[in-house]
Design an enzyme around this catalytic site. Structure first.
Site, short mmCIF file in Angstrom:
data_model
loop_
_atom_site.label_atom_id
_atom_site.label_comp_id
_atom_site.label_asym_id
_atom_site.label_seq_id
_atom_site.Cartn_x
_atom_site.Cartn_y
_atom_site.Cartn_z
N VAL A 12 0.94 -1.12 0.03
CA VAL A 12 0.02 0.19 0.09
C VAL A 12 0.83 1.38 0.13
CG1 VAL A 12 -2.01 1.32 1.26
CG2 VAL A 12 -1.79 -1.10 1.23
N LYS A 100 -6.75 -1.23 9.54
CA LYS A 100 -8.05 -1.47 10.17
C LYS A 100 -7.77 -1.90 11.56
CE LYS A 100 -6.39 -4.23 7.17
NZ LYS A 100 -6.51 -5.23 5.75
N GLU A 124 -10.32 6.17 5.58
CA GLU A 124 -11.28 5.58 4.29
C GLU A 124 -10.77 4.31 3.68
OE1 GLU A 124 -14.33 7.26 2.85
OE2 GLU A 124 -14.18 5.14 2.55
N GLY A 182 -0.81 -9.37 -3.62
CA GLY A 182 -1.09 -8.38 -2.53
C GLY A 182 -2.28 -8.07 -1.72
N GLU A 185 -3.46 -10.54 4.20
CA GLU A 185 -2.65 -10.01 5.25
C GLU A 185 -1.18 -10.89 5.39
OE1 GLU A 185 -4.00 -7.44 7.35
OE2 GLU A 185 -5.39 -7.39 5.48
N LYS A 200 -13.13 -4.63 10.19
CA LYS A 200 -13.91 -3.56 9.38
C LYS A 200 -15.19 -3.64 10.15
CE LYS A 200 -10.66 -4.74 5.66
NZ LYS A 200 -10.47 -5.85 4.53
N1 HSE Z 1 -6.57 -8.56 3.41
C1 HSE Z 1 -7.42 -7.64 3.16
C2 HSE Z 1 -8.51 -8.24 2.38
C3 HSE Z 1 -6.66 -6.31 2.62
O1 HSE Z 1 -8.25 -9.09 1.69
O2 HSE Z 1 -9.60 -7.70 2.21
C4 HSE Z 1 -7.77 -5.17 2.57
O3 HSE Z 1 -8.03 -4.74 3.63
#
Ligand code: HSE
Length: 409
Positions: A12, A100, A124, A182, A185, A200
């Site tokens: 990111v 998050k 966001e 990518g 996690e 989330k």
């Molecule tokens: N690992 C998270 C997903 C990354 O796959 O949604 C984005 O928050």
């Protein structure tokens, strides 16, 4: 002129820098002020990077530089991020983050700190990747009494489920591909076991209902127990298995946040969301329902939300008063999921239909290709989950699968 520091140059972080310089003129126009990235913090060396002169390993250099007014935290986790973000906010530097875990665990405290120091804590990118959801929730939907939110909030698991169904890909191969792209996690257990989706839904619930919802208070199940057989039964029923994060207000005025795999019927738009995409339904008394859809993970989609927050932070002269919530000291406002009324899909082995009828009354039986003679799958009538558990125990058979059915709100 606002100078920016980017903390972390992983997927990111590198996407944030790339996107910033790709669309710099447009971003500056949107911010209404000149912007540039002064520092990139990372413990690794990037001598061949076009931004090599911006790298530092010294966080103090950033936090003590009065020119830096906006910090993008994209390290992830709590270990370094929490201390860094606190230190920046205490110096009156606005922080934007995709983290998050940080927002779900420390959001109330960091929002308070931002307010005390006249800056902003924006996130966001923490939920839904590229999807605008945080700002719409507290700005565009501000006139609504929000009654519920339900969504596919984890791109990795949705990607894995889709690859398994559509391409017959093995679970491990689909996960490896998600990691390569990518999406996953650092420890993909957070994706698979629902912890990422849980963080989330905590963020969305806190924002929508005004009190910090901590992940430890949320009933959370991931997709590790979902089998291809369950997915086949879901298809024959007229739906799909999805990992759903949701929160709703209950009749007693509490809220019920939850993460679990669910049978989602075909007339619910969430059942059609595939690959790394996320979809979030928000239910309010004026809008009825609105849906948000887009890429939930990945380098540039997540960077899109980070860079937009940077532009917003640059133009905000006061702390946002709508993007906040109170801290909470106990979980007395969280309802017990076992009191929720649900229908449940069940797959059993060696249990006669008479026993199922005796326990549950009339059920809807499902079938699948290759169904063994000693296997039955059915959808139970709707009842409180604690009553369902008691009845399931009473049939005293081998339970191969059980997945809740997602009710339309
Ligand atoms: N690992 C998270 C997903 C990354 O796959 O949604 C984005 O928050």
């Amino acid at each position: 002129m606002s100078k920016i520091a980017v903390l972390g140059y992983g997927v990111v972080g590198s996407g944030t820098v790339e996107l910033f310089y790709k669309n710099k003129d447009k971003i500056i126009r949107s911010a209404g002020t000149d912007l540039d990235i002064k520092y990139i913090l990372d413990i690794r060396d990037f001598p061949d990077s076009p931004y090599a002169n911006k790298f530092t390993k010294d966080f103090d250099q950033i936090v003590n530089d009065p020119e830096v007014t906006i910090v993008a935290e994209v390290i992830g986790g709590l270990k370094f991020s929490y201390g860094y973000v606190k230190a920046c906010l205490e110096k009156g530097k606005s922080v934007v983050t995709s983290n998050k875990e940080l927002v779900a665990e420390k959001g109330a405290e960091l929002l308070k700190l931002a307010s005390e120091h006249g800056c902003n804590f924006l996130f966001e990118a923490s939920t839904g990747g590229a999807i605008p959801i945080i700002r719409p929730l507290h700005q565009c939907l501000a006139a609504n009494d929000i009654t519920a939110i339900a969504g596919i909030l984890n791109g990795t698991t949705n990607f894995i489920i889709t690859k398994m169904i559509n391409e017959n890909m093995a679970f491990g191969d689909a996960l490896a591909l998600a990691q390569k792209l990518g999406y996953a996690e650092q420890d993909p257990t957070a994706d698979i076991e629902g912890h990422d989706a849980c963080r989330k839904i905590c963020i969305l619930a806190s924002l929508a209902f005004g009190k910090h919802v901590y992940p430890k208070w949320v009933h959370c199940e991931g997709i590790s127990a979902v089998t291809l057989e369950d997915v086949m039964y879901a298809e024959s029923w007229g739906g799909a298995v999805k990992l759903i994060g949701s929160v709703k207000r209950t009749d007693d005025g509490k809220i019920l946040p939850m993460v679990r795999p669910a049978f989602v019927c075909d007339n619910n738009q969430l059942s059609h969301i595939s690959d790394v995409f996320n979809g979030i339904m928000v239910y309010g008394d004026a809008v009825d329902e609105v849906m948000f859809y887009g890429r939930g993970a990945g380098k540039l989609p997540t960077a899109s939300a980070i860079v937009a927050d940077i532009a917003d932070a640059a133009k905000m002269t006061v702390t946002s008063i709508s993007q906040t919530w109170e801290d909470s000291s106990d979980d007395s406002f969280i309802a017990d999921y076992r009191d929720d009324v649900v229908s449940v899909y069940v797959r059993v082995k060696g249990v006669p239909a008479e026993k199922i009828s005796a326990a549950f009354g009339t059920v809807e039986y499902l079938s699948r290709e290759g169904q063994p003679a000693d296997e039955l799958a059915f959808i139970s009538p709707a009842m409180k989950e604690r009553d369902f558990d008691a009845k399931l125990e009473a049939i005293d058979g081998e339970v191969l699968g059980r997945i809740r059915v997602l009710e339309l709100e």
